[in-house]
Structures are given as structure tokens and as C-alpha cells.
Design an enzyme around this catalytic site. Structure first.
Site, PDB file in Angstrom:
ATOM      1  N   GLY A  16       0.789  -1.229   0.000  1.00 22.51           N
ATOM      2  CA  GLY A  16       0.000   0.000   0.000  1.00 22.51           C
ATOM      3  C   GLY A  16       0.816   1.271   0.000  1.00 22.51           C
ATOM      4  CB  THR A  18       0.528   4.161  -4.552  1.00 23.11           C
ATOM      5  OG1 THR A  18       1.672   3.713  -5.293  1.00 23.11           O
ATOM      6  CG2 THR A  18      -0.105   5.331  -5.281  1.00 23.11           C
ATOM      7  CE  LYS A  39       5.596   3.504  -8.393  1.00 17.84           C
ATOM      8  NZ  LYS A  39       5.606   2.652  -7.174  1.00 17.84           N
ATOM      9  CB  SER A  43       6.770  -2.288 -14.155  1.00 23.44           C
ATOM     10  OG  SER A  43       6.665  -2.772 -12.837  1.00 23.44           O
ATOM     11  CG  ASP A  56       0.678   2.519  -8.107  1.00 25.47           C
ATOM     12  OD1 ASP A  56      -0.544   2.402  -7.922  1.00 25.47           O
ATOM     13  OD2 ASP A  56       1.484   1.597  -7.908  1.00 25.47           O
ATOM     14  CD  GLU A 118       4.623   4.630  -4.450  1.00 29.27           C
ATOM     15  OE1 GLU A 118       4.333   3.517  -4.924  1.00 29.27           O
ATOM     16  OE2 GLU A 118       3.807   5.583  -4.406  1.00 29.27           O
ATOM     17  N   GLY A 121       7.830  -1.853  -5.177  1.00 27.26           N
ATOM     18  CA  GLY A 121       7.939  -3.078  -4.408  1.00 27.26           C
ATOM     19  C   GLY A 121       8.553  -2.807  -3.045  1.00 27.26           C
ATOM     20  N   PRO A 207      -7.115   1.624   8.777  1.00 28.78           N
ATOM     21  CG  PRO A 207      -9.280   2.383   9.184  1.00 28.78           C
ATOM     22  CD  PRO A 207      -7.838   2.803   9.288  1.00 28.78           C
ATOM     23  CG  LEU A 209     -10.001   3.049   4.746  1.00 29.38           C
ATOM     24  CD1 LEU A 209      -9.309   4.410   4.657  1.00 29.38           C
ATOM     25  CD2 LEU A 209     -11.302   3.170   5.533  1.00 29.38           C
TER      26      LEU A 209
END
Length: 230
Positions: A16, A18, A39, A43, A56, A118, A121, A207, A209
Site C-alpha cells: 500500500g 501509493t 514515482k 511498471s 500509481d 516512492e 515493491g 484500517p 478502506l
């Protein structure tokens, strides 16, 4: 106000990154900060009239408050949804940490207060046969935000990743617990263990979402921004 820039990595693919990065951008926006996101490599991109576009990178571009051309946000986009270094080889492109860092530094000249870069992986995903995304973070000298995807095995993944980041000489600005598996057994107990063992600032628990409209905006309400670049 001094710029605050962070490198976002995850315990593994689909932790998670992104989602949490965009939530942090929304949090920064809500606090009146000018936000920016990059970013560098992605790929699994879609071919459009204007070229390859990664979902992303588009999410980050939409969440940040400052304007950047897509090519600045995501200078290397590859079509196959495979490991970036393999996708680059297939496209006859040579990725290296120094060049990627140069792209990032150029984009980060854009006026802003809070920004994230970011990765792809996890921490040890390769860039080429000698370097990985950790080398990009080291080249940039950025403190790291670690996204822990809460699922079976997350404790081991989180502790090993935290250890690797620190061994590479980088500061961990904080970690986020992201509840990616709604069916995870003993989630609360696992989270408590992580809180006890993770020797880095805790930025919040998000949580699950999945499927909720404006999920990243909602998630921003559960997070705090890292204190500083140090």
C-alpha cells in the site's frame, strides 16, 4: 519553512505504498503545506495517446498540490506488470540510481514544503544487476517512511526491512500500519507486537478502506506527518 522530503518503501509488493503516500499528501495539503510526489520508476503502465501512464503515478499526481508534468513525476514507465529491472531490460533501458536521483533532484526544485519519492515493491527490488531501490534512497540521502502491509508474515517482513534500512545508513522517519488483509487473524495482536518491536516513530494505523470512495483522503485522518528530515 524547510522542505521535508521522504522516501517511501514497503514491506513487499501491495503493502500500500501509493495509497499511504497519497494519504500523506492529503494530510500535508490539509495542514496548508505545498505537496509534491515522485514515482521515478513504474511498471504495469497503460498505453495512452500521450504515452505510457502508470496508475500509481497518476494517483500521486492527483493527490499532490503542486503541478508537475507527468514525465517529471514518473520519468520511467514500463508496460509489463513485472519487476522493474526486467521490464527495463525488455525495453532496452538501463536504470541506475545516479541518473534516477538526478531526475528526482530536478523535479524537487519545484517549490514545495512536503514531498515523497516512492520506490517500487520492497527495499531490495533491483534496479539493475548491481543496484536496487535502496541505492536510489541512499543516493538521495532521504529518510525513509516504511509502509507495513498488515497480513500474515508482516512482523518478519517489517523487522527485516527496518533492519536493512538502518544497516544501509538511512534514518527511518516513521512507519505506517496499513490493514491490507481484512481477514487477517489476530490483527490487533500483530499490530501490538509491531508497536513494541519497531524502533522507529509510529505514524498511524490505517484500517482497511478497500472500495471506499476517497479512501486516501479518509486514510489521511488516521496519520501524522513525520516530524522532520533528520
Amino acid at each position: 519553512m524547510a522542505k521535508k522530503t521522504f522516501f517511501v518503501t514497503g514491506t513487499d509488493t501491495d503493502a500500500g505504498k501509493t495509497f499511504i503516500a497519497s494519504a500523506l499528501l492529503h494530510k500535508a495539503n490539509s495542514e496548508g503545506l505545498r505537496s509534491l510526489a515522485l514515482k521515478p520508476v513504474a511498471s504495469g503502465s497503460e498505453s495512452r495517446d500521450e504515452g505510457l501512464r502508470n496508475s500509481d503515478a497518476l494517483i500521486l499526481q492527483e493527490a499532490m498540490s503542486q503541478e508537475l508534468d507527468y514525465e517529471q513525476v514518473n520519468p520511467y514507465a514500463f508496460a509489463p506488470a513485472i519487476a522493474p529491472h526486467i521490464a527495463a531490460e525488455q525495453a532496452d533501458v538501463r536504470l541506475n540510481a545516479s541518473r534516477l536521483a538526478g531526475f528526482c533532484r530536478g523535479a524537487l526544485f519545484t517549490p514545495h514544503d512536503f514531498s515523497v519519492v516512492e520506490g517500487a515493491g520492497g527495499w531490495r527490488v533491483p534496479l539493475n544487476d548491481r543496484e536496487d531501490f535502496a541505492d536510489l534512497a541512499k543516493e538521495l540521502g532521504l529518510p525513509v517512511i516504511l509502509v507495513v502491509g498488515l497480513r500474515l508474515g508482516c512482523i518478519n517482513h517489517a523487522l527485516l526491512t527496518l533492519e536493512a534500512i538502518k544497516r544501509d545508513g538511512l534514518a527511518v522517519a516513521g512507519w505506517v500500519a496499513n490493514h491490507v488483509d481484512p481477514n487477517m487473524s489476530c490483527m490487533e495482536e500483530n499490530l501490538e507486537t509491531l508497536k513494541q518491536r519497531m524502533t522507529a516513530p509510529y505514524l498511524g494505523f490505517v484500517p482497511n478502506l478497500a472500495g471506499k470512495e476517497n479512501a486516501a483522503l479518509i486514510a489521511s485522518q488516521y496519520l501524522q506527518l513525520p516530524e522532520s528530515n533528520n
